[in-house]
Scaffold this active site. Sequence first.
Site, PDB file in Angstrom:
ATOM      1  N   HIS A 275      86.159  -7.492  18.889  1.00  0.00           N
ATOM      2  CA  HIS A 275      85.265  -8.629  18.663  1.00  0.00           C
ATOM      3  C   HIS A 275      85.409  -9.157  17.238  1.00  0.00           C
ATOM      4  O   HIS A 275      84.572  -8.859  16.372  1.00  0.00           O
ATOM      5  CB  HIS A 275      83.813  -8.205  18.908  1.00  0.00           C
ATOM      6  CG  HIS A 275      83.449  -8.047  20.342  1.00  0.00           C
ATOM      7  ND1 HIS A 275      83.058  -9.106  21.136  1.00  0.00           N
ATOM      8  CD2 HIS A 275      83.439  -6.948  21.136  1.00  0.00           C
ATOM      9  CE1 HIS A 275      82.802  -8.670  22.359  1.00  0.00           C
ATOM     10  NE2 HIS A 275      83.032  -7.367  22.388  1.00  0.00           N
TER      11      HIS A 275
ATOM     12  N   CYS B 265      88.042  -9.319  23.994  1.00  0.00           N
ATOM     13  CA  CYS B 265      87.261  -8.411  24.828  1.00  0.00           C
ATOM     14  C   CYS B 265      87.289  -8.861  26.293  1.00  0.00           C
ATOM     15  O   CYS B 265      88.306  -8.716  26.954  1.00  0.00           O
ATOM     16  CB  CYS B 265      85.844  -8.257  24.288  1.00  0.00           C
ATOM     17  SG  CYS B 265      85.001  -6.783  24.936  1.00  0.00           S
TER      18      CYS B 265
ATOM     19  N   GLU C 206      84.705 -11.965  16.121  1.00  0.00           N
ATOM     20  CA  GLU C 206      83.645 -12.933  15.799  1.00  0.00           C
ATOM     21  C   GLU C 206      82.363 -12.288  15.310  1.00  0.00           C
ATOM     22  O   GLU C 206      81.480 -12.969  14.770  1.00  0.00           O
ATOM     23  CB  GLU C 206      83.342 -13.792  17.032  1.00  0.00           C
ATOM     24  CG  GLU C 206      82.400 -13.180  18.059  1.00  0.00           C
ATOM     25  CD  GLU C 206      82.982 -12.048  18.909  1.00  0.00           C
ATOM     26  OE1 GLU C 206      82.243 -11.506  19.756  1.00  0.00           O
ATOM     27  OE2 GLU C 206      84.172 -11.714  18.742  1.00  0.00           O
TER      28      GLU C 206
END
Length: 228
Positions: free
Chosen positions: A175, A96, A177
């Site tokens: 993203h 990102c 994570e």
Amino acid sequence: MRIAVLMTNTDESDFSARWPKDGEKFPAMIRKVRPDWRFEVYSVKDGVFPADLAGLDGVLITGSPHSVNSGAAWVTRLFELIHEIYAAGLPMFGACFGHQAIAKALGGDVGPNPAGWVFGLVEKRFADGSVLPLYASHSEQVTELPEGAEVVAAGPDCNVAGFVIGGEIMTTQYHPEMEPAFIAALVEHLAEELPQEVTERARASLVNEADMIAMAERIALFLERKSA
């Protein structure tokens, strides 16, 4: 493997305080597939940078609500560090904001997404035809690639969902994570700030989940300088 995590997330809200920081999320993701790796976290958004690159095997740059176009001093220093990492030949992954910062630092450009927000679960479509579900939360994106970059993935309203430069750089606009509970809470947290249709579309997308393990394995293979 010894990996530096450059933490760029500037969100210090009460909402953010209830969840692990990105300096914890990214190592937790990678440890699902490489449990013995070591991580050193640097809060670059607070001006904390590695003193040098000696002994590092790779670098991860996290996401952030901050804009790479802000001109903030820490962003300028991060651009300089990205050049240093690239010159040193260390494998560098950006997600990102990290994806956008690498592009911008190396001569590309970042601007607003003409279609507005991309939010919720999306399909990342790789050039080889494979598809990977990941969580997205962005309204800016890479509009011009740096020299030598090759687009390897696209997504909804995002022609550059990931790029590589040789074996040194790998990025994603998304993203990997984020856990399902976090993105669901984030959608509700931002509901009053974003257009209703954006929130409704994001909510509807969350009936399915991202494939964190598959993306973590791709990132780990890249950092190991193996095929990702």
